[in-house]
Scaffold this motif. Structure first.
Motif, PDB file in Angstrom:
ATOM      1  N   GLN A  80       0.827  -1.203   0.000  1.00 43.80           N
ATOM      2  CA  GLN A  80       0.000   0.000   0.000  1.00 43.80           C
ATOM      3  C   GLN A  80       0.862   1.254   0.000  1.00 43.80           C
ATOM      4  N   ASP A  99      -0.186   2.984  -8.161  1.00 44.59           N
ATOM      5  CA  ASP A  99      -0.639   1.669  -8.608  1.00 44.59           C
ATOM      6  C   ASP A  99      -2.038   1.392  -8.036  1.00 44.59           C
ATOM      7  N   GLU A 100      -3.031   1.257  -8.945  1.00 45.60           N
ATOM      8  CA  GLU A 100      -4.422   1.107  -8.521  1.00 45.60           C
ATOM      9  C   GLU A 100      -4.676  -0.201  -7.786  1.00 45.60           C
ATOM     10  N   ARG A 101      -3.863  -1.217  -8.006  1.00 43.82           N
ATOM     11  CA  ARG A 101      -4.146  -2.533  -7.436  1.00 43.82           C
ATOM     12  C   ARG A 101      -4.058  -2.541  -5.922  1.00 43.82           C
ATOM     13  N   TYR A 102      -3.149  -1.768  -5.349  1.00 42.54           N
ATOM     14  CA  TYR A 102      -2.901  -1.844  -3.916  1.00 42.54           C
ATOM     15  C   TYR A 102      -3.250  -0.548  -3.179  1.00 42.54           C
ATOM     16  N   LEU A 103      -3.968   0.354  -3.814  1.00 42.02           N
ATOM     17  CA  LEU A 103      -4.378   1.577  -3.147  1.00 42.02           C
ATOM     18  C   LEU A 103      -5.453   1.276  -2.111  1.00 42.02           C
ATOM     19  N   ALA A 122      -9.080   1.578  -0.254  1.00 41.63           N
ATOM     20  CA  ALA A 122     -10.399   1.571  -0.893  1.00 41.63           C
ATOM     21  C   ALA A 122     -10.878   2.983  -1.214  1.00 41.63           C
ATOM     22  N   ASP A 126      -9.238   5.463  -2.274  1.00 39.51           N
ATOM     23  CA  ASP A 126      -8.506   6.068  -3.385  1.00 39.51           C
ATOM     24  C   ASP A 126      -8.664   5.282  -4.688  1.00 39.51           C
ATOM     25  N   LYS A 127      -9.384   4.168  -4.672  1.00 38.43           N
ATOM     26  CA  LYS A 127      -9.470   3.325  -5.856  1.00 38.43           C
ATOM     27  C   LYS A 127     -10.558   3.816  -6.814  1.00 38.43           C
ATOM     28  N   GLY A 128     -10.367   3.458  -8.071  1.00 42.28           N
ATOM     29  CA  GLY A 128     -11.393   3.722  -9.071  1.00 42.28           C
ATOM     30  C   GLY A 128     -11.050   4.885  -9.981  1.00 42.28           C
ATOM     31  N   ARG A 146     -12.187   8.525  -8.586  1.00 45.23           N
ATOM     32  CA  ARG A 146     -11.276   9.123  -7.612  1.00 45.23           C
ATOM     33  C   ARG A 146      -9.958   9.537  -8.271  1.00 45.23           C
ATOM     34  N   ARG A 147      -9.514   8.768  -9.231  1.00 47.92           N
ATOM     35  CA  ARG A 147      -8.277   9.134  -9.936  1.00 47.92           C
ATOM     36  C   ARG A 147      -8.457  10.450 -10.692  1.00 47.92           C
TER      37      ARG A 147
END
Length: 209
Positions: A84, A92-96, A98, A100-102, A105-106
């Motif tokens: 994280q 890196d979206e995979r380990y952000l 919850a 900050d994901k999507g 939000r990006r």
């Protein structure tokens, strides 16, 4: 009459012993001809495949002790935190986390990071105003108070304008996706200084997201 006297033991000997003796000999020959597993205990035949698999499964499924379980849990939690932390620095979206994901939000992050926000200078301006208010000069204290009110009004107006524009852009870019909390998320990010923001900014100032 036989030419030689017959011993009484020969006449009255047990036939059961005579019948068991050949059977025992056969059993010894049969047991000696069986193959034995090298890993099987000495003197025991090779276990069946189903029995061996069941034994292996029982060993594999042996429950861990509380200490081992706690140690593994700590290792997994530490690894997740490391991933994280790296994701917050690289985006890196995979380990952000919850929150900050999507893609919504990006986009909200990129929108804030691509422009100057008055709110991000709130902390240094607050320090300056606090220093001015501590000086025992009435004129400077009055100026600090007016400056404080002016900064608050600017932050409110700029944040409202940024939120309005961001909401419009999100509706255009993501018409079918949930945008709940995205504007508040972006405004909270605008309060932070750019170098202290996490995840790290991925766009330059003035760059259109």
């Amino acid at each position: 009459m036989p030419p030689y006297p017959v011993p009484l033991g020969f006449v009255f000997r047990s036939r059961a012993k005579e019948e068991k003796a050949p059977a025992a000999d056969k059993a010894l020959v049969t047991d000696s001809s069986e193959t034995r597993d090298p890993q099987a205990p000495k003197g025991r035949p090779t276990p069946k495949r189903s029995v061996a698999q069941a034994q292996r499964r029982s060993v594999a499924n042996t429950p861990m002790t509380r200490k081992d379980a706690a140690k593994r849990s700590r290792q997994e939690r530490r690894a997740a935190l490391d991933r994280q932390r790296q994701a917050l620095a690289s985006g890196d979206e995979r380990y952000l986390p919850a929150r900050d994901k999507g893609p919504v939000r990006r986009f909200a992050r990129d929108f804030i990071d691509s422009r100057f926000n008055i709110a991000e200078f709130f902390l240094p301006m607050a320090v300056v105003i606090l220093i001015l208010s501590m000086v025992r000069v009435p004129a400077l204290q009055n100026a600090a108070l007016l400056l404080w009110l002016f900064v608050i009004v600017l932050i409110v107006v700029d944040s409202a304008w940024s939120g309005f524009r961001l909401k419009k852009r999100l509706n255009e870019r993501f018409p079918d996706e949930s945008k709940r909390g995205a504007v508040a998320y972006a405004l909270m990010r605008s309060l932070q200084m750019r170098r202290l923001r996490l995840p790290k900014p991925q766009v330059k100032r003035g760059e259109r997201p």
